[in-house]
Motif scaffolding. Structure first.
Motif, PDB file in Angstrom:
ATOM      1  N   ILE A   1    -111.346   7.247  34.200  1.00  0.00           N
ATOM      2  CA  ILE A   1    -111.638   6.047  33.404  1.00  0.00           C
ATOM      3  C   ILE A   1    -110.455   5.088  33.457  1.00  0.00           C
ATOM      4  O   ILE A   1    -110.635   3.869  33.621  1.00  0.00           O
ATOM      5  N   ILE A   2    -109.238   5.605  33.347  1.00  0.00           N
ATOM      6  CA  ILE A   2    -108.051   4.751  33.428  1.00  0.00           C
ATOM      7  C   ILE A   2    -107.962   4.110  34.806  1.00  0.00           C
ATOM      8  O   ILE A   2    -107.662   2.923  34.939  1.00  0.00           O
ATOM      9  N   GLY A   3    -108.231   4.879  35.861  1.00  0.00           N
ATOM     10  CA  GLY A   3    -108.219   4.333  37.220  1.00  0.00           C
ATOM     11  C   GLY A   3    -109.244   3.235  37.393  1.00  0.00           C
ATOM     12  O   GLY A   3    -108.985   2.222  38.061  1.00  0.00           O
ATOM     13  N   LEU A   4    -110.405   3.402  36.781  1.00  0.00           N
ATOM     14  CA  LEU A   4    -111.438   2.370  36.835  1.00  0.00           C
ATOM     15  C   LEU A   4    -110.945   1.081  36.191  1.00  0.00           C
ATOM     16  O   LEU A   4    -111.062  -0.004  36.773  1.00  0.00           O
ATOM     17  N   GLY A   5    -110.354   1.191  35.008  1.00  0.00           N
ATOM     18  CA  GLY A   5    -109.854   0.004  34.311  1.00  0.00           C
ATOM     19  C   GLY A   5    -108.727  -0.675  35.062  1.00  0.00           C
ATOM     20  O   GLY A   5    -108.690  -1.914  35.179  1.00  0.00           O
ATOM     21  N   VAL A   6    -107.795   0.105  35.573  1.00  0.00           N
ATOM     22  CA  VAL A   6    -106.665  -0.467  36.313  1.00  0.00           C
ATOM     23  C   VAL A   6    -107.161  -1.130  37.595  1.00  0.00           C
ATOM     24  O   VAL A   6    -106.708  -2.219  37.957  1.00  0.00           O
ATOM     25  N   ALA A   7    -108.108  -0.506  38.266  1.00  0.00           N
ATOM     26  CA  ALA A   7    -108.626  -1.084  39.513  1.00  0.00           C
ATOM     27  C   ALA A   7    -109.358  -2.398  39.251  1.00  0.00           C
ATOM     28  O   ALA A   7    -109.227  -3.345  40.039  1.00  0.00           O
ATOM     29  N   VAL A   8    -110.097  -2.476  38.166  1.00  0.00           N
ATOM     30  CA  VAL A   8    -110.775  -3.739  37.823  1.00  0.00           C
ATOM     31  C   VAL A   8    -109.730  -4.816  37.515  1.00  0.00           C
ATOM     32  O   VAL A   8    -109.862  -5.968  37.960  1.00  0.00           O
ATOM     33  N   ALA A   9    -108.677  -4.447  36.782  1.00  0.00           N
ATOM     34  CA  ALA A   9    -107.619  -5.422  36.473  1.00  0.00           C
ATOM     35  C   ALA A   9    -106.930  -5.896  37.749  1.00  0.00           C
ATOM     36  O   ALA A   9    -106.670  -7.092  37.922  1.00  0.00           O
ATOM     37  N   VAL A  10    -106.637  -4.962  38.651  1.00  0.00           N
ATOM     38  CA  VAL A  10    -106.020  -5.334  39.923  1.00  0.00           C
ATOM     39  C   VAL A  10    -106.979  -6.202  40.731  1.00  0.00           C
ATOM     40  O   VAL A  10    -106.566  -7.168  41.390  1.00  0.00           O
ATOM     41  N   GLY A  11    -108.266  -5.893  40.674  1.00  0.00           N
ATOM     42  CA  GLY A  11    -109.258  -6.696  41.379  1.00  0.00           C
ATOM     43  C   GLY A  11    -109.275  -8.130  40.889  1.00  0.00           C
ATOM     44  O   GLY A  11    -109.315  -9.074  41.687  1.00  0.00           O
ATOM     45  N   PHE A  12    -109.226  -8.311  39.579  1.00  0.00           N
ATOM     46  CA  PHE A  12    -109.179  -9.673  39.046  1.00  0.00           C
ATOM     47  C   PHE A  12    -107.897 -10.381  39.459  1.00  0.00           C
ATOM     48  O   PHE A  12    -107.904 -11.572  39.763  1.00  0.00           O
TER      49      PHE A  12
ATOM     50  N   MET B   1    -106.881 -24.370  34.667  1.00  0.00           N
ATOM     51  CA  MET B   1    -107.648 -23.150  34.783  1.00  0.00           C
ATOM     52  C   MET B   1    -106.930 -22.118  35.638  1.00  0.00           C
ATOM     53  O   MET B   1    -106.932 -20.945  35.335  1.00  0.00           O
ATOM     54  N   SER B   2    -106.290 -22.534  36.705  1.00  0.00           N
ATOM     55  CA  SER B   2    -105.607 -21.595  37.585  1.00  0.00           C
ATOM     56  C   SER B   2    -104.384 -20.988  36.912  1.00  0.00           C
ATOM     57  O   SER B   2    -103.985 -19.883  37.252  1.00  0.00           O
ATOM     58  N   GLU B   3    -103.773 -21.702  35.967  1.00  0.00           N
ATOM     59  CA  GLU B   3    -102.619 -21.151  35.265  1.00  0.00           C
ATOM     60  C   GLU B   3    -103.023 -19.968  34.385  1.00  0.00           C
ATOM     61  O   GLU B   3    -102.284 -18.996  34.267  1.00  0.00           O
ATOM     62  N   VAL B   4    -104.204 -20.044  33.810  1.00  0.00           N
ATOM     63  CA  VAL B   4    -104.692 -18.950  32.978  1.00  0.00           C
ATOM     64  C   VAL B   4    -104.910 -17.703  33.831  1.00  0.00           C
ATOM     65  O   VAL B   4    -104.539 -16.593  33.454  1.00  0.00           O
ATOM     66  N   TRP B   5    -105.498 -17.880  35.005  1.00  0.00           N
ATOM     67  CA  TRP B   5    -105.721 -16.756  35.912  1.00  0.00           C
ATOM     68  C   TRP B   5    -104.410 -16.164  36.392  1.00  0.00           C
ATOM     69  O   TRP B   5    -104.283 -14.949  36.539  1.00  0.00           O
ATOM     70  N   LEU B   6    -103.437 -17.018  36.633  1.00  0.00           N
ATOM     71  CA  LEU B   6    -102.133 -16.537  37.080  1.00  0.00           C
ATOM     72  C   LEU B   6    -101.476 -15.685  36.003  1.00  0.00           C
ATOM     73  O   LEU B   6    -100.953 -14.602  36.275  1.00  0.00           O
ATOM     74  N   VAL B   7    -101.514 -16.155  34.756  1.00  0.00           N
ATOM     75  CA  VAL B   7    -100.932 -15.388  33.650  1.00  0.00           C
ATOM     76  C   VAL B   7    -101.684 -14.078  33.467  1.00  0.00           C
ATOM     77  O   VAL B   7    -101.077 -13.015  33.277  1.00  0.00           O
ATOM     78  N   LEU B   8    -103.004 -14.133  33.557  1.00  0.00           N
ATOM     79  CA  LEU B   8    -103.796 -12.916  33.443  1.00  0.00           C
ATOM     80  C   LEU B   8    -103.478 -11.935  34.562  1.00  0.00           C
ATOM     81  O   LEU B   8    -103.321 -10.738  34.338  1.00  0.00           O
ATOM     82  N   GLY B   9    -103.353 -12.433  35.767  1.00  0.00           N
ATOM     83  CA  GLY B   9    -103.023 -11.573  36.898  1.00  0.00           C
ATOM     84  C   GLY B   9    -101.654 -10.940  36.768  1.00  0.00           C
ATOM     85  O   GLY B   9    -101.479  -9.744  37.025  1.00  0.00           O
ATOM     86  N   VAL B  10    -100.662 -11.722  36.365  1.00  0.00           N
ATOM     87  CA  VAL B  10     -99.312 -11.182  36.196  1.00  0.00           C
ATOM     88  C   VAL B  10     -99.307 -10.134  35.091  1.00  0.00           C
ATOM     89  O   VAL B  10     -98.669  -9.083  35.212  1.00  0.00           O
ATOM     90  N   GLY B  11    -100.060 -10.398  34.022  1.00  0.00           N
ATOM     91  CA  GLY B  11    -100.154  -9.421  32.940  1.00  0.00           C
ATOM     92  C   GLY B  11    -100.793  -8.128  33.399  1.00  0.00           C
ATOM     93  O   GLY B  11    -100.357  -7.038  33.027  1.00  0.00           O
ATOM     94  N   CYS B  12    -101.834  -8.229  34.228  1.00  0.00           N
ATOM     95  CA  CYS B  12    -102.503  -7.026  34.747  1.00  0.00           C
ATOM     96  C   CYS B  12    -101.571  -6.227  35.655  1.00  0.00           C
ATOM     97  O   CYS B  12    -101.525  -5.003  35.570  1.00  0.00           O
ATOM     98  N   VAL B  13    -100.843  -6.909  36.516  1.00  0.00           N
ATOM     99  CA  VAL B  13     -99.905  -6.205  37.396  1.00  0.00           C
ATOM    100  C   VAL B  13     -98.814  -5.531  36.566  1.00  0.00           C
ATOM    101  O   VAL B  13     -98.447  -4.381  36.812  1.00  0.00           O
TER     102      VAL B  13
ATOM    103  N   VAL C   1    -105.208 -14.482  43.212  1.00  0.00           N
ATOM    104  CA  VAL C   1    -104.252 -14.801  44.267  1.00  0.00           C
ATOM    105  C   VAL C   1    -104.981 -15.354  45.493  1.00  0.00           C
ATOM    106  O   VAL C   1    -104.571 -16.356  46.072  1.00  0.00           O
ATOM    107  N   VAL C   2    -106.080 -14.695  45.876  1.00  0.00           N
ATOM    108  CA  VAL C   2    -106.814 -15.124  47.066  1.00  0.00           C
ATOM    109  C   VAL C   2    -107.496 -16.455  46.803  1.00  0.00           C
ATOM    110  O   VAL C   2    -107.398 -17.381  47.605  1.00  0.00           O
ATOM    111  N   GLY C   3    -108.193 -16.572  45.699  1.00  0.00           N
ATOM    112  CA  GLY C   3    -108.716 -17.856  45.262  1.00  0.00           C
ATOM    113  C   GLY C   3    -109.985 -18.348  45.915  1.00  0.00           C
ATOM    114  O   GLY C   3    -110.989 -18.497  45.245  1.00  0.00           O
ATOM    115  N   ASP C   4    -110.002 -18.659  47.178  1.00  0.00           N
ATOM    116  CA  ASP C   4    -111.133 -19.359  47.787  1.00  0.00           C
ATOM    117  C   ASP C   4    -112.135 -18.399  48.431  1.00  0.00           C
ATOM    118  O   ASP C   4    -112.380 -18.443  49.625  1.00  0.00           O
TER     119      ASP C   4
END
Length: 187
Positions: A112-123, A1-13, A128-131
């Motif tokens: 609207i773009i800033g909202l989407g990017v900020a949500v992606a960065v938030g995820f 499960m954490s690998e999926v989040w890592l790939v998603l996070g790297v993709g968002c960045v 990364v923080v995790g706990d």
């Protein structure tokens, strides 16, 4: 499960970095387009056989990719913003001195773009923080989304404040020059 989040996070960045790069490329291409237009008017050259494909490919990558994103975000912004939001942003742009390349639709689209990017960065940050507890995750993502949505307004408000201060600084000099000119014209 954490690998999926890592790939998603790297993709968002990666997506955020690409969008920032495209934004800067677009701002530079506007200047280059103006220079090309002026050069073509000075040279007096007109090409009668215009190849549309080559003309489209001559534009920068950022312009070809970002313009459709901004157009889509503009349509979304029109649907979700209040009716008078465009008028308020237009008034702020007028107070800011009508910066070149800025219009009300573009500012609303970047909200609207800033909202989407900020949500992606938030995820991504949450992966990364995790706990953290789910409540804190939701609050942090909401806070980042709010910042992404409000950031274009804050940039615009800063431009308005800078212009107002510049007007106040130069007002006394302008009044002095008008007084001197009036006294010389009316003996």
């Amino acid at each position: 499960m954490s690998e999926v989040w890592l790939v998603l996070g790297v993709g968002c960045v990666f997506g955020c970095v690409v969008l920032i790069g495209i934004f800067f490329d677009l701002s530079q291409s506007e200047r280059r387009r103006a220079v090309r237009l002026l050069e073509s008017q000075v040279a007096g050259t007109t090409s009668e056989n215009v190849n549309l494909r080559e003309q489209h490919l001559s534009e920068t990558f950022g312009r070809r990719m970002l313009v459709p994103v901004v157009v889509g975000a503009t349509k979304v912004a029109r649907r979700i913003t209040p009716i008078d939001a465009r008028d308020r942003v237009s008034r702020k742009l007028l107070l800011a001195g009508s910066p070149s390349g800025w219009d009300a639709e573009r500012v609303l689209a970047f909200k609207i773009i800033g909202l989407g990017v900020a949500v992606a960065v938030g995820f991504f940050v949450m992966t990364v923080v995790g706990d953290l507890s789910p409540f804190i995750r939701i609050v942090l993502i909401g806070l980042l989304a709010f910042v992404g949505f409000v950031a274009p307004d804050s940039v615009l408000n800063r431009r308005v404040d800078e212009r107002q201060k510049e007007i106040l600084r130069t007002l006394s000099d302008t009044l002095d020059l008008l007084t001197i000119a009036w006294r010389q014209a009316c003996p």
